[in-house]
Enzyme design. Structure first.
Site, PDB file in Angstrom:
ATOM      1  N   TRP A 299     -22.653 -27.437  36.806  1.00  0.00           N
ATOM      2  CA  TRP A 299     -21.864 -26.564  36.102  1.00  0.00           C
ATOM      3  C   TRP A 299     -20.741 -26.079  36.366  1.00  0.00           C
ATOM      4  O   TRP A 299     -20.125 -25.383  35.838  1.00  0.00           O
ATOM      5  CB  TRP A 299     -22.935 -25.269  36.539  1.00  0.00           C
ATOM      6  CG  TRP A 299     -22.715 -25.256  38.011  1.00  0.00           C
ATOM      7  CD1 TRP A 299     -24.212 -25.584  39.138  1.00  0.00           C
ATOM      8  CD2 TRP A 299     -22.302 -24.693  39.383  1.00  0.00           C
ATOM      9  NE1 TRP A 299     -23.431 -25.649  40.229  1.00  0.00           N
ATOM     10  CE2 TRP A 299     -22.727 -24.993  40.481  1.00  0.00           C
ATOM     11  CE3 TRP A 299     -20.891 -24.340  39.196  1.00  0.00           C
ATOM     12  CZ2 TRP A 299     -22.391 -25.107  41.385  1.00  0.00           C
ATOM     13  CZ3 TRP A 299     -20.510 -23.989  40.758  1.00  0.00           C
ATOM     14  CH2 TRP A 299     -20.786 -24.417  42.002  1.00  0.00           C
TER      15      TRP A 299
ATOM     16  N   ARG B 169     -16.380 -36.480  30.062  1.00  0.00           N
ATOM     17  CA  ARG B 169     -16.230 -37.489  31.071  1.00  0.00           C
ATOM     18  C   ARG B 169     -17.658 -39.032  30.185  1.00  0.00           C
ATOM     19  O   ARG B 169     -17.670 -40.032  30.814  1.00  0.00           O
ATOM     20  CB  ARG B 169     -16.067 -37.442  32.354  1.00  0.00           C
ATOM     21  CG  ARG B 169     -15.546 -38.812  33.200  1.00  0.00           C
ATOM     22  CD  ARG B 169     -15.039 -38.476  34.337  1.00  0.00           C
ATOM     23  NE  ARG B 169     -15.643 -37.760  35.510  1.00  0.00           N
ATOM     24  CZ  ARG B 169     -16.151 -36.911  36.401  1.00  0.00           C
ATOM     25  NH1 ARG B 169     -14.324 -37.419  37.396  1.00  0.00           N
ATOM     26  NH2 ARG B 169     -16.653 -36.785  36.935  1.00  0.00           N
TER      27      ARG B 169
ATOM     28  N   LYS C 297     -28.257 -34.125  29.914  1.00  0.00           N
ATOM     29  CA  LYS C 297     -28.799 -31.841  30.095  1.00  0.00           C
ATOM     30  C   LYS C 297     -27.811 -31.770  31.063  1.00  0.00           C
ATOM     31  O   LYS C 297     -27.627 -32.206  31.989  1.00  0.00           O
ATOM     32  CB  LYS C 297     -30.202 -32.446  31.290  1.00  0.00           C
ATOM     33  CG  LYS C 297     -31.002 -31.125  31.294  1.00  0.00           C
ATOM     34  CD  LYS C 297     -31.779 -30.883  32.952  1.00  0.00           C
ATOM     35  CE  LYS C 297     -30.394 -30.834  33.785  1.00  0.00           C
ATOM     36  NZ  LYS C 297     -29.691 -29.161  33.497  1.00  0.00           N
ATOM     37  N   PRO C 298     -27.932 -31.028  30.205  1.00  0.00           N
ATOM     38  CA  PRO C 298     -26.530 -29.713  30.938  1.00  0.00           C
ATOM     39  C   PRO C 298     -27.289 -28.917  31.925  1.00  0.00           C
ATOM     40  O   PRO C 298     -28.352 -28.903  32.061  1.00  0.00           O
ATOM     41  CB  PRO C 298     -25.596 -28.776  30.702  1.00  0.00           C
ATOM     42  CG  PRO C 298     -26.999 -28.898  29.264  1.00  0.00           C
ATOM     43  CD  PRO C 298     -27.464 -29.928  28.894  1.00  0.00           C
ATOM     44  N   ALA C 299     -26.199 -28.213  32.828  1.00  0.00           N
ATOM     45  CA  ALA C 299     -27.059 -27.066  34.501  1.00  0.00           C
ATOM     46  C   ALA C 299     -27.345 -26.092  33.609  1.00  0.00           C
ATOM     47  O   ALA C 299     -26.626 -25.867  32.658  1.00  0.00           O
ATOM     48  CB  ALA C 299     -25.830 -27.135  35.224  1.00  0.00           C
TER      49      ALA C 299
ATOM     50  N   SER D 142     -25.476 -32.950  43.211  1.00  0.00           N
ATOM     51  CA  SER D 142     -25.658 -32.974  44.481  1.00  0.00           C
ATOM     52  C   SER D 142     -26.221 -33.955  45.236  1.00  0.00           C
ATOM     53  O   SER D 142     -27.054 -35.197  44.464  1.00  0.00           O
ATOM     54  CB  SER D 142     -26.998 -31.722  45.055  1.00  0.00           C
ATOM     55  OG  SER D 142     -28.339 -31.690  44.387  1.00  0.00           O
TER      56      SER D 142
ATOM     57  N   GLU E  66     -22.828 -39.599  40.505  1.00  0.00           N
ATOM     58  CA  GLU E  66     -21.082 -39.261  41.389  1.00  0.00           C
ATOM     59  C   GLU E  66     -21.800 -38.107  41.924  1.00  0.00           C
ATOM     60  O   GLU E  66     -22.332 -37.290  41.262  1.00  0.00           O
ATOM     61  CB  GLU E  66     -20.504 -38.355  40.162  1.00  0.00           C
ATOM     62  CG  GLU E  66     -19.293 -39.370  39.182  1.00  0.00           C
ATOM     63  CD  GLU E  66     -18.358 -40.431  40.004  1.00  0.00           C
ATOM     64  OE1 GLU E  66     -17.851 -39.706  40.733  1.00  0.00           O
ATOM     65  OE2 GLU E  66     -18.197 -41.103  39.041  1.00  0.00           O
ATOM     66  N   LEU E  67     -21.734 -37.678  43.402  1.00  0.00           N
ATOM     67  CA  LEU E  67     -22.148 -37.099  44.834  1.00  0.00           C
ATOM     68  C   LEU E  67     -21.387 -36.220  44.511  1.00  0.00           C
ATOM     69  O   LEU E  67     -20.134 -36.302  44.827  1.00  0.00           O
ATOM     70  CB  LEU E  67     -23.228 -37.842  44.797  1.00  0.00           C
ATOM     71  CG  LEU E  67     -24.567 -38.458  44.624  1.00  0.00           C
ATOM     72  CD1 LEU E  67     -25.274 -39.526  44.648  1.00  0.00           C
ATOM     73  CD2 LEU E  67     -24.996 -38.011  43.195  1.00  0.00           C
TER      74      LEU E  67
ATOM     75  N   CYS F 292     -16.270 -31.362  43.716  1.00  0.00           N
ATOM     76  CA  CYS F 292     -16.322 -32.615  44.577  1.00  0.00           C
ATOM     77  C   CYS F 292     -15.559 -32.859  45.779  1.00  0.00           C
ATOM     78  O   CYS F 292     -15.721 -33.722  46.778  1.00  0.00           O
ATOM     79  CB  CYS F 292     -17.603 -33.534  43.727  1.00  0.00           C
ATOM     80  SG  CYS F 292     -16.691 -33.987  42.571  1.00  0.00           S
TER      81      CYS F 292
ATOM     82  N   GLU G 185     -21.149 -29.814  52.466  1.00  0.00           N
ATOM     83  CA  GLU G 185     -19.989 -29.272  51.927  1.00  0.00           C
ATOM     84  C   GLU G 185     -19.931 -27.848  51.307  1.00  0.00           C
ATOM     85  O   GLU G 185     -20.970 -27.730  51.069  1.00  0.00           O
ATOM     86  CB  GLU G 185     -20.073 -29.776  50.582  1.00  0.00           C
ATOM     87  CG  GLU G 185     -19.691 -29.983  49.420  1.00  0.00           C
ATOM     88  CD  GLU G 185     -19.545 -31.023  47.667  1.00  0.00           C
ATOM     89  OE1 GLU G 185     -20.804 -31.278  47.917  1.00  0.00           O
ATOM     90  OE2 GLU G 185     -18.814 -31.337  47.312  1.00  0.00           O
TER      91      GLU G 185
HETATM   92  P1  NAD Z   1     -27.559 -29.865  41.597  1.00  0.00           P
HETATM   93  O1  NAD Z   1     -27.827 -31.649  42.153  1.00  0.00           O
HETATM   94  O2  NAD Z   1     -28.420 -29.621  41.663  1.00  0.00           O
HETATM   95  O3  NAD Z   1     -27.223 -29.796  39.840  1.00  0.00           O
HETATM   96  C1  NAD Z   1     -26.965 -30.917  39.546  1.00  0.00           C
HETATM   97  C2  NAD Z   1     -27.814 -31.128  37.729  1.00  0.00           C
HETATM   98  O4  NAD Z   1     -28.729 -31.795  38.115  1.00  0.00           O
HETATM   99  C3  NAD Z   1     -27.540 -29.609  37.305  1.00  0.00           C
HETATM  100  O5  NAD Z   1     -27.731 -30.425  35.270  1.00  0.00           O
HETATM  101  C4  NAD Z   1     -29.367 -29.310  37.844  1.00  0.00           C
HETATM  102  O6  NAD Z   1     -29.869 -29.279  36.596  1.00  0.00           O
HETATM  103  C5  NAD Z   1     -29.620 -31.320  37.718  1.00  0.00           C
HETATM  104  N1  NAD Z   1     -31.078 -30.852  38.523  1.00  0.00           N
HETATM  105  C6  NAD Z   1     -31.330 -30.478  39.562  1.00  0.00           C
HETATM  106  N2  NAD Z   1     -32.255 -30.604  39.880  1.00  0.00           N
HETATM  107  C7  NAD Z   1     -32.643 -31.933  39.635  1.00  0.00           C
HETATM  108  C8  NAD Z   1     -34.223 -33.204  39.917  1.00  0.00           C
HETATM  109  N3  NAD Z   1     -34.771 -32.569  40.482  1.00  0.00           N
HETATM  110  N4  NAD Z   1     -33.966 -33.588  38.599  1.00  0.00           N
HETATM  111  C9  NAD Z   1     -33.373 -33.905  37.804  1.00  0.00           C
HETATM  112  N5  NAD Z   1     -32.095 -33.340  36.930  1.00  0.00           N
HETATM  113  C10 NAD Z   1     -31.751 -32.237  38.390  1.00  0.00           C
HETATM  114  O7  NAD Z   1     -25.820 -29.404  41.932  1.00  0.00           O
HETATM  115  P2  NAD Z   1     -25.065 -28.291  41.535  1.00  0.00           P
HETATM  116  O8  NAD Z   1     -25.431 -27.678  42.299  1.00  0.00           O
HETATM  117  O9  NAD Z   1     -25.535 -28.001  39.984  1.00  0.00           O
HETATM  118  O10 NAD Z   1     -23.614 -29.007  41.891  1.00  0.00           O
HETATM  119  C11 NAD Z   1     -22.976 -28.561  43.007  1.00  0.00           C
HETATM  120  C12 NAD Z   1     -23.239 -30.209  43.868  1.00  0.00           C
HETATM  121  O11 NAD Z   1     -22.313 -31.347  42.425  1.00  0.00           O
HETATM  122  C13 NAD Z   1     -21.814 -30.569  44.733  1.00  0.00           C
HETATM  123  O12 NAD Z   1     -22.860 -31.334  45.707  1.00  0.00           O
HETATM  124  C14 NAD Z   1     -20.903 -31.095  43.945  1.00  0.00           C
HETATM  125  O13 NAD Z   1     -20.183 -32.050  44.655  1.00  0.00           O
HETATM  126  C15 NAD Z   1     -21.767 -31.647  42.776  1.00  0.00           C
HETATM  127  N6  NAD Z   1     -20.599 -32.762  42.256  1.00  0.00           N
HETATM  128  C16 NAD Z   1     -20.534 -33.588  41.982  1.00  0.00           C
HETATM  129  C17 NAD Z   1     -19.264 -34.040  41.127  1.00  0.00           C
HETATM  130  C18 NAD Z   1     -18.145 -35.873  41.227  1.00  0.00           C
HETATM  131  O14 NAD Z   1     -18.010 -36.114  40.359  1.00  0.00           O
HETATM  132  N7  NAD Z   1     -18.886 -36.233  41.631  1.00  0.00           N
HETATM  133  C19 NAD Z   1     -18.635 -33.618  40.382  1.00  0.00           C
HETATM  134  C20 NAD Z   1     -19.491 -32.484  40.295  1.00  0.00           C
HETATM  135  C21 NAD Z   1     -20.371 -31.297  41.208  1.00  0.00           C
END
Ligand code: NAD
Length: 489
Positions: free
Chosen positions: A162, A171, A186-188, A241, A262-263, A296, A393
């Site tokens: 998100w 990207r 699948k967006p957030a 994440s 990308e985590l 991130c 983080e």
């Molecule tokens: P998240 O991992 O909870 O969610 C990211 C995406 O994954 C969302 O679309 C979410 O709906 C989906 N998702 C969640 N659980 C899932 C599952 N079990 N199976 C499939 N999809 C699932 O993370 P967040 O809270 O949305 O974002 C914050 C994290 O993302 C931070 O740790 C940040 O560092 C990381 N981040 C990394 C980058 C990068 O480029 N490295 C960029 C942005 C954010």
């Protein structure tokens, strides 16, 4: 004025699923609410997809795969370029939508539209050069010819977070489409509207039906798992994440899917005695407050050499104290709300934990009352070794300052993490800048600057921060396979 923009931006965003080139409700007709993090009001209700919708979207992607792979690269490039132009034409609408659903100040949202559109321009240019990729040569024994060429990986699942609702999408989408892969994205769930509007922009740019599917859902795991298990899917690209990334890698192993991850990050920012302190304060401010710290690559740990510790800390605290917190639509706002109550509470808990263990709070640190998920700019120093925010983080507007004496100490502390996404160095000594940049275990290092993101640069991490690179000439490779042909003349 803001009200008119708000209504117009909301009206522009589709609220249904985009499958097979058409907009339609979820099969079960379910929908969920998208909330404005600045005032907790409901912005829109959007379709809540389930596994049968995902299966439809994948069917369409599979059906479209051969034609899209066979579409001449120049045509793919033209579509991406038209979508780039479409995004910039609708810049205000999209920026307003980003601010409404994500919270960042409008000026930053406009920057995200430019940055996000930049990936479509970049990858349209990559697509044009694709047919030049490959090798022709004689094998070392002289017996036959070796020809290598590239082909698209195939149907791909993209999952985005998100924090950059547009740019994290473009990207991936730009690279995949340029390479010739159909995608389902699948967006957030917090920020689906921007992605839905992006799909409309791509449709208007002439993207053939089925090449892009957009599934908004509240059940990410339930929707995604069957798709990953489907042998027709060939790749997954995820930003989010580390916890979820590991989960998805485990699932992807079953079908040996190509995977890009990308985590999370835990970026160190190093300020040496010989730095231009005002430039370091500028850099730390942007590396900390850009996107409200919900990035991130945000500076998670700020290491300052003892000779400039007082000056740097004083100036940074003064700078952050002057930042106004409020709705991103207000032009005076420098810091918008956090994405949701969970994220705001997580930031508050990390700060409270540090203070309880003895850290000194120089600014902020209190959750304000009233609606909206706000957290103020916060500065902490004298942080004890067992404080959680040393290793976690933060993902919020919290500057955590740590002192150091020697270069070796700073490098050791900076690398003492399981993450390795971004890092930053501030020094006027060129030799030190390069020595330290080379020694830092991270995929990206900013030297005397607090921003590293650029469509032309390779974005990605090492260690638990991920696999693969996005943007640059490497980004498209994530969506290509090398094909070798042995030719007997
Ligand atoms: P998240 O991992 O909870 O969610 C990211 C995406 O994954 C969302 O679309 C979410 O709906 C989906 N998702 C969640 N659980 C899932 C599952 N079990 N199976 C499939 N999809 C699932 O993370 P967040 O809270 O949305 O974002 C914050 C994290 O993302 C931070 O740790 C940040 O560092 C990381 N981040 C990394 C980058 C990068 O480029 N490295 C960029 C942005 C954010």
């Amino acid at each position: 004025m803001a009200e008119i923009d708000r209504a117009a931006a909301l009206a522009a965003a589709p609220a249904e699923l985009f499958i097979g080139g058409r907009w339609r409700p979820a099969r079960g007709r379910a929908a969920f609410e998208v909330v404005d993090p600045a005032d907790e009001s409901v912005l829109r209700r959007v379709a809540d997809a389930g596994p049968s919708d995902a299966s439809d979207a994948l069917d369409h992607a599979v059906d479209a795969a051969a034609d899209w792979a066979g579409t001449v690269p120049q045509r793919r490039a033209d579509i991406l370029r038209a979508a780039h132009d479409g995004l910039l034409r609708r810049r205000e609408e999209i920026a307003t939508l980003i601010t409404l659903e994500m919270g960042k100040p409008l000026a930053e949202a406009r920057g995200e539209v430019d940055y996000g559109a930049g990936f479509f321009r970049w990858f349209s240019e990559s697509a044009s050069r694709l047919h030049l990729d490959g090798d022709y040569g004689v094998e070392p024994g002289g017996q036959y010819r070796i020809i290598t060429t590239k082909r698209p990986v195939g149907p791909t699942l993209l999952i985005t977070p998100w924090n950059f609702p547009l740019a994290m999408g473009t990207r991936k989408i730009g690279a995949a489409l340029a390479a010739g892969c159909p995608v389902v994205i699948k967006p957030a769930e917090q920020t689906p509207l921007t992605m839905l509007l992006l799909a409309e922009v791509l449709r208007e740019a002439g993207l053939p039906d089925g090449v892009l599917g957009v599934l908004t859902t509240t059940d990410a795991a339930g929707l995604v798992q069957p798709m990953i298990a489907d042998p027709r899917l060939r790749k997954i690209s995820f930003t989010g994440s580390t916890r979820v990334g590991k989960l998805l890698l485990g699932q992807a192993a079953e079908g040996v899917l190509r995977s890009s991850m990308e985590l999370g990050g835990n970026a160190p920012l190093l300020v040496f005695d010989d730095a231009d302190i005002d430039a370091a304060v500028d850099g730390a401010t942007v590396a900390k407050l850009r996107n409200g710290g919900e990035s991130c690559v945000a500076a998670n740990r700020i290491y300052v050499q003892s000779g400039v510790l007082e000056e740097f800390t004083g100036k940074l605290t003064e700078r952050l104290a002057a930042v106004r917190t409020g709705s991103g639509l207000d032009p005076d706002t420098g810091l918008g709300p956090m994405i949701d109550a969970r994220q705001r509470d997580k930031v508050a808990e990390l700060v409270d934990d540090a203070v309880e263990r003895g850290a000194e709070l120089l600014l902020g640190g209190k959750v304000p009352g009233g609606p909206g998920y706000f957290y103020p700019p916060t500065v902490l120093r004298a942080i004890p070794a067992d404080a959680e925010l040393r290793t976690e983080e933060i993902f919020g507007p919290v500057a955590a300052i740590y002192p150091f004496d020697t270069e070796e100490q700073a490098i050791g502390a900076a690398n003492d993490t399981r993450f390795g996404l971004a890092s930053y160095v501030f020094t006027k000594d060129l030799s030190r800048a390069m020595r330290v940049a080379e020694a830092l275990d991270s995929g990206m290092t900013g030297v005397n600057r607090g921003v590293v993101s650029n469509p032309a640069a390779a974005f990605g991490g090492i260690k638990e921060s991920g696999l693969g690179r996005e943007g640059s000439s490497e980004g498209i490779e994530e969506y290509l396979e090398t094909k070798y042909i042995g030719l007997q003349l």
